[in-house]
Design a protein around this motif. Structure first.
Motif, mmCIF file in Angstrom:
data_model
loop_
_atom_site.group_PDB
_atom_site.id
_atom_site.type_symbol
_atom_site.label_atom_id
_atom_site.label_comp_id
_atom_site.label_asym_id
_atom_site.label_seq_id
_atom_site.Cartn_x
_atom_site.Cartn_y
_atom_site.Cartn_z
ATOM 1 N N PHE A 1 0.832 -1.206 0.000
ATOM 2 C CA PHE A 1 0.000 0.000 0.000
ATOM 3 C C PHE A 1 0.863 1.250 0.000
ATOM 4 O O PHE A 1 0.644 2.175 -0.783
ATOM 5 C CB PHE A 1 -0.927 0.004 1.219
ATOM 6 C CG PHE A 1 -1.614 1.316 1.451
ATOM 7 C CD1 PHE A 1 -2.665 1.727 0.643
ATOM 8 C CD2 PHE A 1 -1.208 2.149 2.485
ATOM 9 C CE1 PHE A 1 -3.298 2.944 0.849
ATOM 10 C CE2 PHE A 1 -1.829 3.370 2.699
ATOM 11 C CZ PHE A 1 -2.881 3.755 1.878
ATOM 12 N N PHE A 2 1.872 1.290 0.866
ATOM 13 C CA PHE A 2 2.715 2.473 0.966
ATOM 14 C C PHE A 2 3.611 2.631 -0.255
ATOM 15 O O PHE A 2 3.966 3.750 -0.628
ATOM 16 C CB PHE A 2 3.551 2.428 2.247
ATOM 17 C CG PHE A 2 2.726 2.611 3.490
ATOM 18 C CD1 PHE A 2 1.959 3.747 3.663
ATOM 19 C CD2 PHE A 2 2.702 1.647 4.478
ATOM 20 C CE1 PHE A 2 1.184 3.923 4.790
ATOM 21 C CE2 PHE A 2 1.934 1.817 5.612
ATOM 22 C CZ PHE A 2 1.166 2.952 5.777
ATOM 23 N N ASN A 3 3.964 1.531 -0.901
ATOM 24 C CA ASN A 3 4.718 1.637 -2.146
ATOM 25 C C ASN A 3 3.877 2.282 -3.236
ATOM 26 O O ASN A 3 4.386 3.006 -4.096
ATOM 27 C CB ASN A 3 5.194 0.261 -2.600
ATOM 28 C CG ASN A 3 6.328 -0.275 -1.742
ATOM 29 O OD1 ASN A 3 7.065 0.498 -1.129
ATOM 30 N ND2 ASN A 3 6.467 -1.594 -1.693
ATOM 31 N N GLY B 1 3.355 6.179 -2.099
ATOM 32 C CA GLY B 1 4.552 7.004 -2.035
ATOM 33 C C GLY B 1 4.542 7.921 -0.829
ATOM 34 O O GLY B 1 3.930 7.619 0.197
ATOM 35 N N LYS B 2 5.194 9.088 -0.973
ATOM 36 C CA LYS B 2 5.356 10.002 0.156
ATOM 37 C C LYS B 2 4.041 10.632 0.604
ATOM 38 O O LYS B 2 3.962 11.206 1.676
ATOM 39 C CB LYS B 2 6.352 11.114 -0.213
ATOM 40 C CG LYS B 2 7.702 10.603 -0.705
ATOM 41 C CD LYS B 2 8.384 9.739 0.343
ATOM 42 C CE LYS B 2 9.800 9.354 -0.079
ATOM 43 N NZ LYS B 2 9.849 8.505 -1.280
ATOM 44 N N SER C 1 0.046 8.823 7.394
ATOM 45 C CA SER C 1 -0.626 7.549 7.675
ATOM 46 C C SER C 1 0.381 6.492 8.110
ATOM 47 O O SER C 1 0.134 5.704 9.024
ATOM 48 C CB SER C 1 -1.376 7.061 6.436
ATOM 49 O OG SER C 1 -2.387 7.971 6.064
ATOM 50 N N ARG C 2 1.530 6.487 7.460
ATOM 51 C CA ARG C 2 2.547 5.496 7.806
ATOM 52 C C ARG C 2 3.101 5.741 9.206
ATOM 53 O O ARG C 2 3.317 4.800 9.976
ATOM 54 C CB ARG C 2 3.666 5.529 6.769
ATOM 55 C CG ARG C 2 4.662 4.401 6.933
ATOM 56 C CD ARG C 2 5.545 4.257 5.722
ATOM 57 N NE ARG C 2 6.423 3.113 5.833
ATOM 58 C CZ ARG C 2 7.235 2.704 4.856
ATOM 59 N NH1 ARG C 2 7.251 3.358 3.703
ATOM 60 N NH2 ARG C 2 8.010 1.651 5.025
ATOM 61 N N VAL D 1 5.642 22.192 1.054
ATOM 62 C CA VAL D 1 4.669 21.808 0.035
ATOM 63 C C VAL D 1 4.176 23.043 -0.714
ATOM 64 O O VAL D 1 3.996 23.021 -1.942
ATOM 65 C CB VAL D 1 3.477 21.058 0.675
ATOM 66 C CG1 VAL D 1 2.373 20.823 -0.360
ATOM 67 C CG2 VAL D 1 3.942 19.730 1.259
ATOM 68 N N GLN D 2 3.965 24.128 0.028
ATOM 69 C CA GLN D 2 3.534 25.385 -0.582
ATOM 70 C C GLN D 2 4.544 25.855 -1.621
ATOM 71 O O GLN D 2 4.175 26.307 -2.717
ATOM 72 C CB GLN D 2 3.353 26.443 0.504
ATOM 73 C CG GLN D 2 2.756 27.747 0.028
ATOM 74 C CD GLN D 2 2.632 28.751 1.162
ATOM 75 O OE1 GLN D 2 3.587 28.997 1.902
ATOM 76 N NE2 GLN D 2 1.446 29.315 1.309
ATOM 77 N N GLU D 3 5.824 25.744 -1.299
ATOM 78 C CA GLU D 3 6.877 26.147 -2.232
ATOM 79 C C GLU D 3 6.873 25.272 -3.483
ATOM 80 O O GLU D 3 7.044 25.767 -4.599
ATOM 81 C CB GLU D 3 8.239 26.088 -1.543
ATOM 82 C CG GLU D 3 8.438 27.154 -0.482
ATOM 83 C CD GLU D 3 9.763 27.010 0.229
ATOM 84 O OE1 GLU D 3 10.458 25.993 -0.022
ATOM 85 O OE2 GLU D 3 10.111 27.898 1.029
ATOM 86 N N GLN D 4 6.701 23.955 -3.291
ATOM 87 C CA GLN D 4 6.695 23.048 -4.427
ATOM 88 C C GLN D 4 5.482 23.285 -5.319
ATOM 89 O O GLN D 4 5.563 23.169 -6.550
ATOM 90 C CB GLN D 4 6.729 21.591 -3.947
ATOM 91 C CG GLN D 4 8.025 21.191 -3.274
ATOM 92 C CD GLN D 4 9.232 21.416 -4.162
ATOM 93 O OE1 GLN D 4 9.219 21.071 -5.352
ATOM 94 N NE2 GLN D 4 10.298 22.000 -3.610
ATOM 95 N N LYS D 5 4.350 23.601 -4.700
ATOM 96 C CA LYS D 5 3.144 23.929 -5.464
ATOM 97 C C LYS D 5 3.387 25.157 -6.332
ATOM 98 O O LYS D 5 2.996 25.210 -7.500
ATOM 99 C CB LYS D 5 1.977 24.186 -4.505
ATOM 100 C CG LYS D 5 0.664 24.588 -5.185
ATOM 101 C CD LYS D 5 -0.433 24.748 -4.136
ATOM 102 C CE LYS D 5 -1.779 25.101 -4.777
ATOM 103 N NZ LYS D 5 -1.791 26.469 -5.334
#
Length: 344
Positions: free
Chosen positions: A28-30, A33-34, A39-40, A179-183
């Motif tokens: 599931f986690f594979n 991904g990130k 959850s992990r 995440v904001q920067e990547q967006k």
């Protein structure tokens, strides 16, 4: 006497972080991904908490895992107030208060003790609580440390140290900010910066008028440049750039030729639609203007703004502008002047 328990050893008793996720969860986690990091981690926490409860039972200790941070502080440092405990372990005061109540009911903590200065009520371990701390040191801690060392020998990475690194990095810059920067970076790839043409005249005027009217009042110099951009900007040797997002003009910025011995151009009339903010458009426009000025052989760019426009001021500093003062201005709203030296 309070039994001093080594922080790293005792903390690892509850926070056993080097646990391998059950093999049937890995698929599931594979797939996720990130995205499933939270959850992990929650699954790992649940597994550790479940085994922690079993470990307490193994050593015949009546104890809830969630009590540990408070119990550890009291066992190592002695009686403390609710506020002191909350600040040290990073929990809220209501959370610590509830834990103290539960531990008091279990006979491990005595609440409302008078401190040495007789002005503060504090909580401290009872004799039974101290006895449990002593038993943990003499038995469980050594066994847990040995078990964790065994896991470390079987793994390629030290998760305990990795968690410390993650905590440090997220303290410096939270995941939300990253995440904001990547967006912003991703969405900026869909932004096109194009030269001005007459089809963008309405956008040039409306985008500027929108932000100016929101904070200030339109002035005579605004109307001249916005109503007649060819005459007052382009025909004088300046340039205007338009930012397109999904083929819609959402941002504009002008490079205005100056008749000044010190400055070649002024960066002005930068405006970005509120609905398109957060896509790095202001930076892209500013960089395009700077590149155009540099390509023309300019040595300095000048700009005027107002400190109430905090995002804009931050952007100008990011682009390399520095504050100056003392120059005359046609704008009443101007209270900050900046320059960019292209020859540095």
């Amino acid at each position: 006497m309070f039994y001093t328990i080594g922080r790293n050893k005792f903390c690892s008793y509850i926070y056993i972080t080097n646990y391998i996720i059950n093999y049937f969860k890995m698929d599931f986690f594979n797939k996720t991904g990130k995205m499933a990091l939270g959850s992990r981690l929650r699954l790992l926490t649940a597994k550790v908490t479940e085994d922690s409860s079993k470990i307490y039972e193994l050593y015949k200790v009546t104890f809830l895992p969630k009590w540990f941070p408070v119990f550890f502080i009291l066992s190592e440092e002695g009686p403390k107030t609710i506020t002191e405990i909350a600040e040290e372990i990073g929990h809220s005061q209501p959370s610590v208060t509830q834990i103290i109540k539960e531990m008091t009911k279990a006979g491990l903590v005595e609440n409302n003790l008078l401190s040495t200065d007789k002005r503060r009520n504090v909580a401290g371990l009872t004799d039974e609580g101290k006895a449990i701390a002593k038993r943990m040191i003499e038995g469980q801690c050594a066994d847990i440390e040995a078990a964790i060392r065994q896991i470390e020998q079987e793994t390629a990475h030290n998760l305990w140290e990795a968690i410390a690194e993650w905590e440090h990095l997220l303290e410096q810059k939270p995941l939300y900010k990253r995440v904001q920067e990547q967006k912003k970076i991703r969405e900026s790839r869909d932004v096109q910066i194009v030269p001005y043409s007459t089809q963008y005249q309405n956008a040039f005027r409306s985008l500027n008028e929108e932000w100016i009217s929101n904070y200030f009042e339109m002035e005579e110099a605004d109307y001249k440049a916005l109503d007649h951009p060819e005459e007052y900007i382009l025909d004088q040797g300046g340039k205007i750039f338009v930012a397109l997002y999904q083929n819609e003009p959402v941002g504009v910025c002008a490079l205005i030729k100056m008749d000044d011995p010190e400055y070649d151009f002024e960066m002005a009339k930068m405006a970005v639609s509120p609905k398109a903010q957060g896509k790095n458009i202001g930076y892209l426009l500013g960089q395009k203007v700077i590149d155009a000025a540099r390509a023309s052989g300019a040595s300095k760019i000048y700009l005027e703004s107002n400190t109430i426009l905090k995002p804009a001021i931050s952007l100008y500093y990011k682009l390399g502008f520095q504050k100056i003062s003392g120059r005359p201005t046609p704008y009443q709203r101007c209270n900050i002047q900046m320059e960019l030296n292209l020859k540095v």
